[in-house]
Every structure is written in C-alpha cells, then in structure tokens.
Design a protein around this motif. Structure first.
Motif, PDB file in Angstrom:
ATOM      1  N   ARG A   1      35.046  18.063  83.751  1.00  9.80           N
ATOM      2  CA  ARG A   1      35.590  17.739  82.418  1.00  9.80           C
ATOM      3  C   ARG A   1      37.114  17.796  82.411  1.00  9.80           C
ATOM      4  O   ARG A   1      37.777  16.970  81.769  1.00  9.80           O
ATOM      5  CB  ARG A   1      35.015  18.699  81.390  1.00  9.80           C
ATOM      6  N   LYS A   2      37.670  18.751  83.143  1.00 13.57           N
ATOM      7  CA  LYS A   2      39.117  18.849  83.212  1.00 13.57           C
ATOM      8  C   LYS A   2      39.699  17.676  83.975  1.00 13.57           C
ATOM      9  O   LYS A   2      40.732  17.108  83.590  1.00 13.57           O
ATOM     10  CB  LYS A   2      39.501  20.170  83.880  1.00 13.57           C
TER      11      LYS A   2
ATOM     12  N   LYS B   1      39.044  15.007  72.422  1.00 18.43           N
ATOM     13  CA  LYS B   1      40.325  14.309  72.225  1.00 18.43           C
ATOM     14  C   LYS B   1      40.136  12.803  72.045  1.00 18.43           C
ATOM     15  O   LYS B   1      40.946  11.997  72.506  1.00 18.43           O
ATOM     16  CB  LYS B   1      41.279  14.587  73.393  1.00 18.43           C
ATOM     17  N   GLU B   2      39.038  12.410  71.402  1.00 14.85           N
ATOM     18  CA  GLU B   2      38.730  11.000  71.119  1.00 14.85           C
ATOM     19  C   GLU B   2      38.693  10.174  72.396  1.00 14.85           C
ATOM     20  O   GLU B   2      39.186   9.050  72.452  1.00 14.85           O
ATOM     21  CB  GLU B   2      39.735  10.412  70.123  1.00 14.85           C
ATOM     22  N   GLN B   3      38.093  10.762  73.447  1.00 14.00           N
ATOM     23  CA  GLN B   3      37.959  10.080  74.738  1.00 14.00           C
ATOM     24  C   GLN B   3      36.497  10.088  75.146  1.00 14.00           C
ATOM     25  O   GLN B   3      35.754  11.017  74.836  1.00 14.00           O
ATOM     26  CB  GLN B   3      38.797  10.775  75.821  1.00 14.00           C
ATOM     27  N   ILE B   4      36.092   9.026  75.839  1.00 15.54           N
ATOM     28  CA  ILE B   4      34.761   8.969  76.457  1.00 15.54           C
ATOM     29  C   ILE B   4      34.954   9.110  77.961  1.00 15.54           C
ATOM     30  O   ILE B   4      35.587   8.252  78.596  1.00 15.54           O
ATOM     31  CB  ILE B   4      34.043   7.650  76.138  1.00 15.54           C
ATOM     32  N   VAL B   5      34.433  10.178  78.518  1.00 11.32           N
ATOM     33  CA  VAL B   5      34.515  10.432  79.959  1.00 11.32           C
ATOM     34  C   VAL B   5      33.098  10.375  80.516  1.00 11.32           C
ATOM     35  O   VAL B   5      32.214  11.098  80.050  1.00 11.32           O
ATOM     36  CB  VAL B   5      35.167  11.784  80.261  1.00 11.32           C
ATOM     37  N   VAL B   6      32.877   9.501  81.497  1.00 10.96           N
ATOM     38  CA  VAL B   6      31.557   9.339  82.109  1.00 10.96           C
ATOM     39  C   VAL B   6      31.689   9.566  83.610  1.00 10.96           C
ATOM     40  O   VAL B   6      32.737   9.296  84.220  1.00 10.96           O
ATOM     41  CB  VAL B   6      30.980   7.938  81.813  1.00 10.96           C
ATOM     42  N   TRP B   7      30.618  10.055  84.201  1.00  9.77           N
ATOM     43  CA  TRP B   7      30.537  10.356  85.636  1.00  9.77           C
ATOM     44  C   TRP B   7      29.423   9.522  86.241  1.00  9.77           C
ATOM     45  O   TRP B   7      28.338   9.398  85.655  1.00  9.77           O
ATOM     46  CB  TRP B   7      30.287  11.849  85.823  1.00  9.77           C
ATOM     47  N   ARG B   8      29.687   8.973  87.409  1.00 13.97           N
ATOM     48  CA  ARG B   8      28.688   8.095  88.017  1.00 13.97           C
ATOM     49  C   ARG B   8      27.531   8.857  88.650  1.00 13.97           C
ATOM     50  O   ARG B   8      26.480   8.267  88.936  1.00 13.97           O
ATOM     51  CB  ARG B   8      29.341   7.204  89.069  1.00 13.97           C
TER      52      ARG B   8
ATOM     53  N   ARG C   1      37.510   7.133  82.259  1.00 13.90           N
ATOM     54  CA  ARG C   1      37.890   7.568  80.905  1.00 13.90           C
ATOM     55  C   ARG C   1      38.212   6.354  80.052  1.00 13.90           C
ATOM     56  O   ARG C   1      38.922   5.447  80.477  1.00 13.90           O
ATOM     57  CB  ARG C   1      39.100   8.513  80.967  1.00 13.90           C
ATOM     58  N   ILE C   2      37.704   6.362  78.828  1.00 10.18           N
ATOM     59  CA  ILE C   2      37.911   5.277  77.863  1.00 10.18           C
ATOM     60  C   ILE C   2      38.571   5.870  76.632  1.00 10.18           C
ATOM     61  O   ILE C   2      38.046   6.822  76.043  1.00 10.18           O
ATOM     62  CB  ILE C   2      36.584   4.582  77.504  1.00 10.18           C
ATOM     63  N   ASP C   3      39.704   5.306  76.231  1.00  9.95           N
ATOM     64  CA  ASP C   3      40.450   5.800  75.079  1.00  9.95           C
ATOM     65  C   ASP C   3      39.851   5.213  73.803  1.00  9.95           C
ATOM     66  O   ASP C   3      39.729   3.986  73.663  1.00  9.95           O
ATOM     67  CB  ASP C   3      41.921   5.408  75.207  1.00  9.95           C
ATOM     68  N   CYS C   4      39.496   6.070  72.852  1.00  3.79           N
ATOM     69  CA  CYS C   4      38.855   5.654  71.593  1.00  3.79           C
ATOM     70  C   CYS C   4      39.633   6.161  70.381  1.00  3.79           C
ATOM     71  O   CYS C   4      39.007   6.434  69.329  1.00  3.79           O
ATOM     72  CB  CYS C   4      37.414   6.149  71.527  1.00  3.79           C
TER      73      CYS C   4
END
Length: 441
Positions: free
Chosen positions: A305-306, A372-379, A341-344
């Motif tokens: 996450r960091k 922080k209004e971000q979408i973080v995804v892991w493959r 990371r996708i900025d939303c």
C-alpha cells in the motif's frame, strides 16, 4: 401702514368670500351637471356592451337600488383536505401487472448477481409504492416468476432468458440492410434530432426503459449517450440495453449508441413498465478491501500500500467522463509494472469504488487501497495476461469490444474511442502492447 391695513381687511373678508363661493359653485354644479358624468348633456347612449352587467352569474342583483346586493345561488364547495399518496385508499384499484420477462431492479448494469449482499439497510419497502405492482420487492429486485420469494439474492430463472429471446425475435424481424442502417444512423445525428437518452452513473435504470419506449413512439431509433462509471464495461451496457428493451444496437461510437426498435414494433402494444417512485436503499455488500491481502502477511500488505501510493500515476480520470479504454490500459501496464495507480481526484467516493470493483473483475487484479482519492491495484503473484478479445463469437454473433463495432452484415466498422481522461504517463505507456515490445527491442 397702508399695506398693513389692506392685508388685515383681506384676512377678515377671506372666510366670507370662501363660504359664498362654495355655495354658488355647489348649487350650480348640482343643478346643471349629473353626479356621475356629462354624457346625458350630449344625448349620448352607451352601447349594450358598455352597459353594466352582472359580473358573477351566481349572484342576483336587487332592482331599484343604488348598489347591487349580491345574493348567492349556490353554496361554496369546501376543498377536501390533502392526503399524501401513501395514505390513499387503494381498495378499488387493481395493482399493475407487467408481462416483461425479467426481474425489476433499480439498475440493470450496476448490480451483479454474482455478488450476494449480506444484509439490508432498511425494511423491504417497494419503490413502486404500496400495492401498485403485483410483485413483491425482495430488497434487491422484484422477481417475475415467483412473487412469494423473500430471499435477498433474487436469482433469475433460466426460462426468462428463453422468453426474452423469443420476444426480441418477434419484434426485430429481418435484419436491416446496410442502406437502411445508414439512413437510421443519419436520422439520429445531433444536427437532425434532439431526441437523446442520457445514461449516467446509475447505469441503465428501470425508469429509463420507459423513456426509451416513449421516444420509440415517434422515431425508429434513439440516440443514447453513456458517461461515467458504466462506460468502464461498455459490453455489459450494450447487452443489457438489448436484453431489457428488446431492441438492437445498430451503431456505436465511443459512448454514443443508436438503439433500433425493430421492424414489427407497435407503440400501441408496448409493454407495461411500472415507474419507480423513489430510489430503494442499497443493500449491504462485503468489504472491497480487506485488512490483509490474500496470500500476504500484514507487513507485506502495508508495504504494498505504501509503494502503491508512490507509484507514477497511470491516468487521471475526469468527472463524468468516458472510461472505455481504462481496462486495456491497466492490462498493458501490468506487463511492465506490478502496481498501478489511478488518480480519481474530483470524483465521488462511491464512483471510484465502483470503478475499482469493475477493474477487479475485468482485468482481473487485486484492490490495494482507495486512500487519498486514488485507486491502487496489484496484479498478483501468478498474473497471466488476458487473451485478446474476439470481435465475433463462435456462433457468428458480435462480441462487443471497447474499440470496434460490427454491423448487421458482419463488417467491422472502426470506432473512435478517445477517452475524456488525462494521462500523466509518457508517450510509450500510451502505445499498445505490441508497439511497446518493438520499442524496447
């Protein structure tokens, strides 16, 4: 002294002259002039249209009087007290019956039957109103076959799908020729007609079906503009539109669709669609992001996450934009990066949560955080790139994709899918996967 004496005499005589003048003018005017007007002096007779008439037919005027005295003929009706629609007595009203072969839901694109809710936030109040529809609201949908079902999942019967296919085949008739299809598409352009149905963040709602059928009364095709969260999965939007309306999509360009009603469509025999009076409460679903990611420890989850919040932004989503190419962008990014990371910023929290849920199912990937209004995804550890989508299925039917559309004659028509979100990545990241490999070599 002389002027003072004259002024004093005028003061003494002024009251006397005032009284005489008042009497003289009052007697002369009263004798010679009428009290109301001078029309009688000129022998003028007003026409019947200007004669005094009774302004109110409910009142009778008494004759030989200077002022009319109204006498009411009827008693004034008392207005009944207001009663809200929920308290009206509907004993003499029959509930609405609809033969539509599917379960009624608030949104047909933003709800998935694969994910079962774990509870309800409010009691099961029907959004159609008390006693207005002969279907029982289960909290998620109003089932079509068994109205006594009170479970939360509301699974659909397989017979309904066969019934919908027969219904669509009867209404559509023979497929359109290429010339007919081009004429209909030209009629639905912006410079030709203003008829348009907007599909927003809630997707294909139940009341939108009624709007589409109302537009089909006057035109064979209707233009539908799709923006927001549902455009992440345009294939689902197109299939649900065809399935629930009974029509056929004859053209698609990005988020703009043209929906054809069919050759044998009769507006007088349109299906009965009861309208939802209010939006139902959403049920409680399981949490999207867990405390620890499956297969990782607590420390490894914190580190991911960091790292995810420090990764370079892949793209920035615009509010109410078109996100049709977001899924292939994430798939291409996973070929070189482990985290995306996708900025939303600027989007509603519920919107980017729905986008993250769609990415999890379509890419597929693992959701890391929404902070922080971000979408973080892991493959994930065992990531395998998805196979390229086919434009035609095995049976020859068209498979909706994010970049192309196929007509009735089987010809692939290229489509502009320029999205409305801004990318902060380099030029190489915007290239397709094959061109990236060529650039690296």
């Amino acid at each position: 002294m002389f002027f003072n004496n004259i002024s004093r005499r005028k003061q003494n005589l002024s009251p006397f002259f005032i009284q005489i003048s008042n009497r003289f003018f009052s007697s002369s005017t009263s004798s010679s002039l009428p009290s109301s007007s001078k029309l009688h002096d000129y022998r003028f007779k007003p026409p019947s249209s200007l004669s005094p008439q009774n302004p109110n037919p409910n009142f009778n005027f008494v004759k030989n009087t200077t002022t009319p005295i109204p006498t009411p003929n009827k008693k004034k009706r008392t207005k009944p007290l207001y009663k809200p629609p929920s308290s009206l007595d509907r004993t003499n009203f029959k509930p609405i019956h609809s033969d539509l072969p599917f379960d009624f839901q608030y949104s047909y694109t933003e709800t998935s039957r694969k994910v079962r809710p774990i509870g309800l936030r409010e009691p099961k109040y029907s959004p159609f109103g008390p006693g207005r529809v002969d279907r029982v609201w289960t909290g998620v949908c109003a089932p079509a076959i068994d109205p006594t079902v009170k479970s939360v999942d509301g699974k659909e019967d397989d017979k309904l799908e066969e019934k919908r296919k027969k219904w669509r085949e009867c209404v559509l008739g023979e497929p359109l020729t290429e010339a007919e299809r081009k004429i209909l598409i030209q009629k639905c352009q912006k410079h030709k007609t203003k008829r348009q149905v907007n599909l927003g963040r809630d997707g294909l709602t139940h009341n939108m079906l009624n709007d589409i059928h109302n537009n089909w009364k006057h035109a064979e095709g209707i233009r539908i503009k799709c923006l927001g969260v549902p455009t992440v999965d345009m294939k689902n939007v197109c299939t649900q539109l065809e399935d629930k309306t009974g029509g056929k999509i004859i053209h698609r360009q990005g988020g703009l669709l043209v929906l054809y009603r069919g050759r044998h469509y009769n507006p007088k025999k349109r299906p009965v669609i009861p309208i939802m009076l209010w939006r139902p409460h959403e049920p409680v679903y399981p949490r999207l992001i867990k405390t620890t990611i499956d297969g990782l420890t607590v420390e490894e989850t914190k580190q991911i996450r960091k790292r995810g919040l420090a990764v370079t932004v892949l793209t920035k989503l615009a509010k109410n934009g078109y996100y049709g190419s977001l899924v292939p962008m994430v798939r291409d990014a996973f070929l070189f990066e482990e985290l995306v990371r996708i900025d939303c910023k600027g989007l509603e929290r519920s919107d980017y949560k729905k986008i993250g849920c769609k990415l999890r199912d379509l890419v597929p990937c693992v959701l890391v955080t929404f902070e922080k209004e971000q979408i973080v995804v892991w493959r994930g550890k065992n990531y395998a790139p998805a196979e390229p989508e086919q434009f035609l299925n095995d049976d020859g039917s068209f498979n909706f994709s994010a970049n192309r559309f196929c007509g009735d004659e089987g010809q692939d028509i290229p489509c502009n899918t320029s999205s409305q979100y801004i990318s902060h990545s380099s030029v190489d990241e915007m290239l397709p996967s094959d061109s990236k490999l060529l650039a690296l070599t």
